[in-house]
Design a protein around this motif. Structure first.
Motif, short mmCIF file in Angstrom:
data_model
loop_
_atom_site.label_atom_id
_atom_site.label_comp_id
_atom_site.label_asym_id
_atom_site.label_seq_id
_atom_site.Cartn_x
_atom_site.Cartn_y
_atom_site.Cartn_z
N SER A 1 0.81 -1.22 0.00
CA SER A 1 0.00 0.00 0.00
C SER A 1 0.85 1.27 0.00
N PHE A 2 2.07 1.18 0.51
CA PHE A 2 2.95 2.34 0.54
C PHE A 2 3.32 2.78 -0.88
N GLU A 3 3.35 1.80 -1.82
CA GLU A 3 3.73 2.10 -3.20
C GLU A 3 2.54 2.49 -4.07
N VAL A 4 1.35 2.42 -3.52
CA VAL A 4 0.15 2.74 -4.32
C VAL A 4 0.10 4.20 -4.75
N PRO A 5 0.31 5.20 -3.85
CA PRO A 5 0.11 6.60 -4.24
C PRO A 5 1.01 7.07 -5.38
N ILE A 6 2.30 6.74 -5.33
CA ILE A 6 3.20 7.23 -6.39
C ILE A 6 2.82 6.63 -7.73
N THR A 7 2.35 5.39 -7.71
CA THR A 7 1.92 4.76 -8.95
C THR A 7 0.65 5.40 -9.47
N ALA A 8 -0.28 5.71 -8.56
CA ALA A 8 -1.51 6.38 -8.96
C ALA A 8 -1.22 7.75 -9.55
N GLN A 9 -0.27 8.46 -8.96
CA GLN A 9 0.09 9.78 -9.48
C GLN A 9 0.66 9.67 -10.89
N LYS A 10 1.50 8.67 -11.11
CA LYS A 10 2.10 8.48 -12.43
C LYS A 10 1.03 8.18 -13.48
N LEU A 11 0.08 7.31 -13.13
CA LEU A 11 -1.00 6.99 -14.06
C LEU A 11 -1.87 8.22 -14.32
#
Length: 215
Positions: free
Chosen positions: A116-126
């Motif tokens: 879950s810690f890696e979810v936000p940065i990936t969402a921002q990139k998408l």
């Protein structure tokens, strides 16, 4: 010596009563004020027959997303693998909801990340890629014996919010933060419903709102 004439209690209490030798004093006249319309805040608490539709009366335009006007909408789904027994159920609920509301499979991209810690940065990139109308963020953070839970849960929540703000694309928070595994499973298709499915509904409505009204 003759006693003074008796006065009745009604006369003594009368607004026109006076002492012997005192000038007659009249009671002030009652003053009435014109009634004013109730403020809108009070009207909102009125009964159904008295309630005012303030927005309609003022001619305001109401914008709202739709669950049916989703032709061509594209969605990114970021799902954490940590606590996979839970996140897979959340993902399944989300995909079934997309299908139920006629979102085509080719318009859905699922991205898997470690936790879950890696979810936000990936969402921002998408979101910044310009390829998606909304991003659905799925994860499960379960409390343990250390403060690691608080750090990850807080980072996930604030991170998803900031991802949406910086990308200008709705990023929907579908990360469970639970005390134990039973709570998580209950919210991933158990007696408390499937929060992945609920988050997918939010994603559809927000994508429709931005595409058709705020784009």
């Amino acid at each position: 010596m003759a006693a003074p004439p008796a006065t009745s209690s009604a006369a003594a209490n009368s607004s026109c009563a006076r002492l012997p030798g005192a000038p007659l004093r009249r009671a002030p006249a009652a003053v009435s004020f014109p009634s004013r319309p109730r403020p809108a805040a009070l009207a909102a608490h009125a009964g159904p027959s008295q309630r005012l539709d303030v927005a309609a009366a003022a001619g305001h335009q109401k914008l709202m997303g739709s669950l049916t006007s989703n032709e061509g909408l594209r969605f990114g789904v970021v799902v954490a693998r940590f606590n996979e027994v839970v996140t897979n159920l959340l993902l399944q609920g989300a995909l079934e909801t997309f299908e139920r509301y006629s979102v085509k499979a080719e318009n859905i991209t699922v991205v898997s990340v470690p936790g879950s810690f890696e979810v936000p940065i990936t969402a921002q990139k998408l979101g910044k890629s310009g390829k998606f109308d909304a991003i659905l963020c799925i994860g499960a953070v379960i409390r343990g014996d250390t403060t690691h839970y608080d750090a990850v849960a807080n980072s996930a929540a604030s991170g998803v919010l900031n991802a949406g703000l910086s990308a200008g694309v709705p990023c929907v928070f579908g990360v469970l933060t639970c005390e134990d595994m039973d709570q998580a499973l209950n919210r991933a298709g158990g007696k408390a419903g499937n929060k992945g499915a609920e988050a997918a509904l939010t994603a559809i409505e927000m994508a429709s709102l931005f595409r058709h009204h705020l784009g």
